[in-house]
Motif scaffolding. Sequence first.
Motif, PDB file in Angstrom:
ATOM      1  N   MET B   1      32.678  51.598  42.634  1.00  0.00           N
ATOM      2  CA  MET B   1      33.978  50.932  42.766  1.00  0.00           C
ATOM      3  C   MET B   1      33.936  49.553  42.114  1.00  0.00           C
ATOM      4  N   ASP B   4      37.233  43.563  42.955  1.00  0.00           N
ATOM      5  CA  ASP B   4      38.596  43.046  42.782  1.00  0.00           C
ATOM      6  C   ASP B   4      38.602  42.003  41.681  1.00  0.00           C
ATOM      7  N   PRO B   5      39.725  41.862  40.994  1.00  0.00           N
ATOM      8  CA  PRO B   5      39.803  40.849  39.935  1.00  0.00           C
ATOM      9  C   PRO B   5      39.572  39.460  40.512  1.00  0.00           C
TER      10      PRO B   5
ATOM     11  N   LEU C   4      42.056  52.404  47.841  1.00  0.00           N
ATOM     12  CA  LEU C   4      42.082  51.409  48.903  1.00  0.00           C
ATOM     13  C   LEU C   4      40.638  51.118  49.276  1.00  0.00           C
ATOM     14  N   TYR C 121      46.201  46.572  43.852  1.00  0.00           N
ATOM     15  CA  TYR C 121      44.989  46.718  44.667  1.00  0.00           C
ATOM     16  C   TYR C 121      45.119  45.975  45.973  1.00  0.00           C
ATOM     17  N   LYS C 122      44.250  46.346  46.879  1.00  0.00           N
ATOM     18  CA  LYS C 122      44.207  45.685  48.175  1.00  0.00           C
ATOM     19  C   LYS C 122      42.870  44.992  48.290  1.00  0.00           C
ATOM     20  N   ARG C 123      42.922  43.718  48.598  1.00  0.00           N
ATOM     21  CA  ARG C 123      41.688  42.952  48.676  1.00  0.00           C
ATOM     22  C   ARG C 123      40.884  43.351  49.914  1.00  0.00           C
TER      23      ARG C 123
END
Lengths: 289, 936, 270
Positions: B1, B4-5, C4, C121-123
Amino acid sequence: MNPAKSLISFTTLSGLGFGLLFWLGVDPSPPTGWIAAVFFVIAFALTLGGLASSALHLRRPERALRAFTQWRSSWLSREAWLAVAALMASGAHGLALTLGAPILPLGWLAALLALGTVGATAMIYTQLRTVPRWHHWSTPVLFLALALTGGALLSGRIVIASVLLAALAVLQVWVWHDGDKRFARSGTTLGTATGLGSQGTPRALFPPHTGDNYLLSEMVHVVGRRHARKLRVIAILLMSLIPIVLLQLPMPHVFGLIALVSHVVGVLVSRWLFFAEAEHVVGLYYGRR
Amino acid sequence: MSPDPQIELSPKIADEVRKTTCYMCACRCGIDVHLKDGRVRYIDGNRDHPINKGVLCAKGAAGIMQVTSPARLRAPLRRTGPRGSGQFEEITWDEALETAVSWLRPLRDAAPEKLAFFTGRDQSQSVTGWWAQQFGTPNFASHGGFCSVNMAAAGIYTLGGSFWEFGTPDWEHAKLLMIFGVAEDHDSNPIKLGLARLKERGAKVVSVNPVRSGYAAISDEWVGITPGTDGLFILSLVHELLRAGRIDLEFLGRFSNAPVLIDSDPRSPTHGQFLRDERGKELVIDRRTGKAAPWDGEGVEPDLRGRLRRAGVTHVTVMHHIAERYLSAEYAPEKVAQRCGIPPEQIRHVAAALARAAFDEPVVLDRPWTDFRGKRHDTMPGRPVAMHAMRGISAHANGFQTCRALHLLQTLLGAVETPGSFRFKPPYPKPASAHPRPHYRHTPGQPLDGPHLGYPLGPEDLALAEDGSPARIDKAFSWENPLSAHGLMHMVISNAHAGDPYPIDTLFLYMANMAWNSSMNTRGTIRMLTDADEDGNYVIPRVIVSDAYSSEMVAHADLVLPDTTYLERHDCISLLDRPISEPGAAADAIRWPVIEPDRNVRAFQSVLLDLGARLGLPGMTDADGSPTYSDYADYIVNHERKPGIGPLAGWRTGTNGIGHGRGTPNAAQLDHYIAAGGFFTAHIPDEAAYYKPWNRAYQDWAMGFGLLDAPSPALIQLWSEPLRRFQHAAEGHGDRQPPDHLRGRIKATFDPLPIWYAPLSDAFEDPAEYPIHAITQRPMAMYHSWGSQNAWLRQIHGQHPMYLPTYWWERLGLSDGDWIRVISSHAEITVPAAHMAALNKDTIWTWNAIGKRKGTWALSEGAPEATKGFLLNHLIHELLPPRGDGHRWANSDPITGQAAWFDLRVRLERSVPPKESLPVFGPVASPVGRGKDRRP
Amino acid sequence: MTMLPRPEDRSGRKLGLVIDLDTCVGCHACVIACKGWNDQAYGAPLSDSDPYGDAPSGSFLNRVHSYEVAPDPQAGPGPPSGPPPDLRGGQTPTRHVHFPKSCLHCDDAPCVPVCPTGASYKRAEDGIVLVNEDACIGCGLCAWACPYGAREMDPSAGVMKKCTLCVDRIYNETLPEEDREPACVRTCPAKARHFGDLGDPGSAVSQLVEDRGGVALMPELGAAPVNRYLPPRERDTWAGETDVLAPWLEPVAEEPQGFLGWLDRTLGKL
Ligand SMILES: Nc1nc2c(c(=O)[nH]1)N[C@H]1C(S)=C(S)[C@@H](COP(=O)(O)OP(=O)(O)OC[C@H]3O[C@@H](n4cnc5c(=O)[nH]c(N)nc54)[C@H](O)[C@@H]3O)O[C@H]1N2
Ligand SMILES: Nc1nc2c(c(=O)[nH]1)N[C@H]1C(S)=C(S)[C@@H](COP(=O)(O)OP(=O)(O)OC[C@H]3O[C@@H](n4cnc5c(=O)[nH]c(N)nc54)[C@H](O)[C@@H]3O)O[C@H]1N2
Ligand code: SF4
Ligand code: SF4
Ligand code: SF4
Ligand code: SF4
Ligand code: SF4
Ligand SMILES: [Mo]
């Protein structure tokens, strides 16, 4: 939902194209040579045309390649992969046929991927719980049925096409009939949307904005009931009933072509209704569906 | 995965924060203007500010769009086309000022009254009024006459302070708030903060309003009253409370004039007036001695039951009259219910809830204090019942008396300036007697004999010419509306056009959109502004307008003085005017140029001072003829109204260095304000913070600070002697006599005790023919006409329907998308309709001032504001319909001249949808073009 | 990203808003404060099209609706206009509720997995749902998937905009500590908006939800929104309550004379 031209033409054209590719793929004695080439050119024109039209729906098409990245979760991404795979397999299959060297298992693979693509397209809509009319097993079934029927018509399979057209009519009528009840069945109301349901019956009063916005133009499209009924009749006539009759007439080339045109126009109308009649739950917030 | 950015979590949003004061309504919140690269980046609320404590409303937060609006005027304009065409040429400031001087100088030299200078909802009346006074014209007022003067006046005459933004519920201690006819108010953020505070504490809110929206929507109880009947409802509450003896006798006896003795002999020449001693002090019976004593005598214990026969005349207390009047069955809930549209049970319930909150759950603060009679009190007992009211009460012709009724109710409950109730904000309390009287005597070339506006105490204070005709163009302080303490701006154009009481030459308007939403009878007003006599001269010869934007009024000007926007200038929110005080503190504030104007515009107050200097007006011109003040900032710092008293109270020069309140000018004063966040607060000592009108500590503090010239304790005037004096005159006594056609209504409406009478127009427009009340409300996210140029706000309120209650919706068989004709005795409009159930059965309403004239505000001609928006004002006439006696009464409160916007009655018809809402007005040319870009 | 975050990757923090429908007056301050902040903050500015023209529109991340609530079940025809002509005592009148709505930062955010690009996206660390605008192709699918109408395509930038929970404020070290809260919360004059960690049962917002019976919107759609709405408190209790209060109006006198007598007696006792 907003019946966007780009989406209507995309789903209709690519459905037809992949339907044709399916039949070409499963044909135990497929055409070869330039006839094959013509069939494949038609199929590719339809699918690629459809896909191009879908790009028009993107506000940032220059980044379209990014849509391939999320195949693990996104039906749109899967659709993109499947479409490419289907086109590649079909392309190889078509090339082989044109060269006069059919590889039947390649055809089967191409057919499977073509159906898969249509299925993935349908799943984009089916997965949306926010649109109860779409969120149902019948959505992919209808998409597949349409693709298969159109493909059969395009590939000149009169008997199969006739049967499918009849089945399609039944399916489509039932989908409309059942679809009309799905919003209510979903249990989502303004009461659940606002959490005010336990206090009484809410009704939208002041709009949050008098100017237009994306939500309203994209997701809140109200079609008059009478208007919709008329269009349904037109759709079913053009899409199924007229083609069935025409297919039974002699001169299959002439009437077959007219049947095809009628069918395609009917599908466009049905697709317009597919979007236009689909009520997104967000409309509840605006007191409109 | 994939991770996150990475996003920037700590972007630097501004190079600098400058703190100044919002302008988008009269609330005057403190704002933090965040600047980046010299441009406004973002505006939010100043957390330290006493008014808004960090919050901002939608208009305030959208200020950036106001400052970048394409509708901003760019340079002085001179009219080139016909008036109202919108055709102008840009001229230089020198040309503009010299033109104005060439018009005004001859007037000052010969007939100063021919200048009518009226200002809108500005916050600099103290300088504009002073300017007009120095010019010498009697014709000056601000916008209070169409806003809420009857409420202000009723408050001043009764309590020595009023609702509006001059007083406030005690948000910290109230247990029950009753809020009458408030949609937004001037105190908009404090009210919202206060409501939140009440809710947090579990206090209850009762909203009296025909419409259940905004504050009424969040109230615990909604009283969906029929418009114009609040007075009756309130007096019914009074009736119930008296019957049950649920009144605060202690409070009434000590702090109201309930124990004051009244001449109660109808044959006596002073019938209805107070019994006074030789020094003119009203008398009460002292319970200690049983003898008459002055009301404010040291240690006097006034007796509510007092009765005294003197020189053959019986005197009884005001309390006797109150009991007699309000125990009458005519005020029983069953009697008033139908008229008020409120079930009798609900009236009783409200009365009982008031009684319970006031007497069962008193708040007692442990703060000893001493009253004006020298009596020491160990605690500050309070009645935690707060009242607040706004234009739902005041925009009716019976608003003055209704507001008085409300003050009576408050007083009976002991709920004035006691903990948990209604509190004054300094400079209030200040009784009518401590205010000036109106001044109007003018001499060519000389200043007026005193400030224009004031509080008449009897017929002798009226502003009448020798022949008894009104001395002022708006007929303020005439027999038509004797207590018009704020003037009657809404009558100026109509009177000037009619030459009644006399013609004028120059109409000078600042910050009021009189050609549109602030006029009644908009079409008529436009006609009056553009009407020419036989010789082709305009009936109103000259119109000068100061505006910041391309408004409808600008289009009707001959000369336009373009103002800066609020971030580009100095302003002064002064204790001499409408300050930002809180009940526990006197406070004032400034605006200062946090950005530079990028156009050829000048701050109006500076322009006014410049004009004054060019005209050689006293106070604005030095002996050598040079200007006294270089600009408004200079004036703010250096002007003294009285020795030691200037526009700003903070950081003056005192005897021991920098001090506050009284003191000589301090050249660094504005720097102090800027450093302090744009405002100044002076806290009232704890022992002085409640019971202000009667509290020695407060009176002394206010005098020391410069708010009062002398301690002025005053009783609550439940019985109003000034009213009685006018009534007495109307009964034929005294040498100043009203004209006969007004006698009857003065007799009836100037009752010294609160009464209710039906809105005047009911007597003119047949309620059966026009069965429906039509009113407007302020949208919280839109400011009158000038919010529409705001690209953000207009997406929220770009058009608006007329809301109909279920009863009429069904009766007319309407469905969504339908249009209706709304017909008054004066005109009709055709507009979109919508259904609202939580609405009084016979009331329709719409948002105020969304409709715009085509071509104005830099909007496109097809803008929804111009094609679907509309004004209710077309239906409202400034005069009541003729009755055949040759007189037409103003559509105003007969006591204060308050414009009776909400007395409108209409009938409805369903209509086919027209292309645009009707009436349609032709487009005007836009002197600023049409806005296209999002930002310049 | 478009997946998620897995439960085991989540921090347990669930930042979100609690909106009090009992006190929201519908002033739209939060709408504009949000627009103002996001106009020049995270990502592309929130643009407007035809701002001074015939059909102004634009993107906003927060909108305030308003609803009338007719009490159930209804005796008689239609919802009553209040107060009714015949003064039907005792009937509860229709209520009015202002209803602000922005992204609810759903636990099972349906807008995330549908996104083909991974832009949505979800942090994992705080549950905030964001759009990486650099990756967004503007397909609109996420907005279709959102039940709450919380996403709006920007008319100029052509990328999806949504409430960021002011991620560039709440952690912003250039802001004073007290200002590290969403712009809409900071500005709300009626204090109807509360920000905090709904994943922590002890947080002030969780307590508020607990005390006031906060609800989730459209639970049946399974998005598991984090934001909660506090329902309006009971209104208009007068219909039933007159009796309770009746003693407060026990008459001491019906006539002025009687009243003055009462006054005598009462004052005598003072
Ligand atoms: N956002 C915003 N704020 C503003 C302004 C603005 O334009 N926009 N304008 C400012 C100005 S100049 C003013 S004067 C104030 C005015 O502030 P408000 O007094 O709050 O103004 P209105 O909107 O006129 O509200 C009148 C209310 O009275 C109700 N009402 C009408 N008739 C009756 C009646 O007979 N009885 C009762 N009980 N209620 C009645 C109406 O339904 C409405 O709710 O607001 C100021 N603040
Ligand atoms: N039907 C109906 N009509 C009403 C009311 C109602 O309730 N119902 N309410 C009445 C009340 S209470 C009021 S106060 C009036 C309000 O009516 P107005 O006072 O006419 O309303 P505004 O739109 O505030 O107009 C003020 C003018 O000031 C200009 N302006 C704005 N900023 C500046 C500035 O910085 N400098 C200068 N020089 N000018 C500026 C604006 O462009 C505008 O032209 O409306 C009245 N009219
Ligand atoms: S209430 Fe709003 S418009 Fe009025 S001063 Fe405050 S922030 Fe500005
Ligand atoms: S509210 Fe909508 S946009 Fe926000 S997380 Fe939930 S589904 Fe996604
Ligand atoms: S619009 Fe952007 S964020 Fe939304 S699904 Fe498409 S690519 Fe993802
Ligand atoms: S949290 Fe920030 S982005 Fe979200 S609605 Fe509030 S202000 Fe807008
Ligand atoms: S700012 Fe607060 S009170 Fe105003 S609409 Fe938003 S949530 Fe409601
Ligand atoms: Mo006003």
